[in-house]
Design an enzyme around this catalytic site. Structure first.
Site, mmCIF file in Angstrom:
data_model
loop_
_atom_site.group_PDB
_atom_site.id
_atom_site.type_symbol
_atom_site.label_atom_id
_atom_site.label_comp_id
_atom_site.label_asym_id
_atom_site.label_seq_id
_atom_site.Cartn_x
_atom_site.Cartn_y
_atom_site.Cartn_z
ATOM 1 N N SER A 123 0.806 -1.222 0.000
ATOM 2 C CA SER A 123 0.000 0.000 0.000
ATOM 3 C C SER A 123 0.838 1.271 0.000
ATOM 4 O O SER A 123 0.321 2.353 -0.267
ATOM 5 C CB SER A 123 -0.944 0.024 1.206
ATOM 6 O OG SER A 123 -0.235 0.239 2.408
ATOM 7 N N LYS A 159 0.814 4.449 6.979
ATOM 8 C CA LYS A 159 0.110 5.247 5.980
ATOM 9 C C LYS A 159 0.485 6.722 6.151
ATOM 10 O O LYS A 159 1.140 7.120 7.124
ATOM 11 C CB LYS A 159 -1.408 5.120 6.168
ATOM 12 C CG LYS A 159 -1.986 3.736 5.949
ATOM 13 C CD LYS A 159 -1.996 3.319 4.504
ATOM 14 C CE LYS A 159 -2.736 2.003 4.300
ATOM 15 N NZ LYS A 159 -2.042 0.865 4.920
#
Length: 212
Positions: A123, A159
């Protein structure tokens, strides 16, 4: 900034951690620390751990506190040898000399506050952080839009972190993944594990880009 001076009680607390870790090869439990010092509350243990962490005698990662490298027996003083001087201007005679070593604390000045976590998943590949890489995190707050590790409800994620009035939005660096929205209830806690400062893989060490 180096380690700060300890009080007599803090020094005694640190020495117990060092002795226990060297003798038993495991970190002491809260109960063992309480029994050793005769504390009335676990809060006394927590306050001492936090004080030693602030003064850079302990480091912390997702597993808890650990001794800073200075206090570990197995820590070797290694580095990259500096073998001389080379001209970046006109051609000059090579100068060979033993000029010491480049150590990790020169590359990462806050190394006592650093820890690493291995990445699982793709990701964050848009930030050149890929599956199997080791991300380097510093025990610090994450600025708006910065990359960092977050712990919530027993689960972690790496993230870009954005804040809003209801909680956090965790944004991946890969369009194949969706944003994660965290809106904790009043009794739930979101823990910032660390701010991303670089990563390591078989190609080498990569420091955080200014936009990361």
């Amino acid at each position: 900034m180096g380690r700060k001076k300890l009080t007599a009680k803090q020094h005694e607390f640190l020495q117990f951690l060092i002795d226990h870790t060297q003798e038993h090869e495991v970190w002491p439990t809260y109960r063992e620390i309480i029994d050793h010092f005769g504390y009335r509350s676990p809060n006394s243990v927590t306050q001492n751990l936090k004080a030693l962490h602030r003064k850079k005698h302990l480091v912390r990662d997702s597993q808890g506190y650990h001794l800073a490298p200075k206090h570990r027996d197995d820590e070797e003083d290694t580095g990259i040898p500096v073998r001389g001087i080379i001209s970046a201007g006109t051609l000059q005679e090579a100068v060979e000399a033993d000029l010491g070593t480049i150590t990790l604390d020169m590359i990462f000045p806050n190394i006592d506050r650093l820890f690493a976590i291995r990445v699982s998943g793709q990701s964050m590949q848009g930030a050149d952080i890929r599956d199997g890489d080791y991300v380097l995190l510093i025990d610090d707050d994450i600025p708006e839009g910065g990359i960092g590790a977050v712990l919530y409800n027993g689960e972690t994620s790496l993230k870009r972190v954005y804040h809003d009035k209801n909680g956090l939005r965790l944004e991946p660096c890969n369009p194949e993944y969706d944003d994660i929205h965290i809106h904790p209830d009043v009794f739930e806690e979101v823990t910032i594990l660390g701010r991303y400062v670089g990563h390591v893989n078989e190609r080498g060490i990569f420091k955080r880009r200014s936009a990361a």
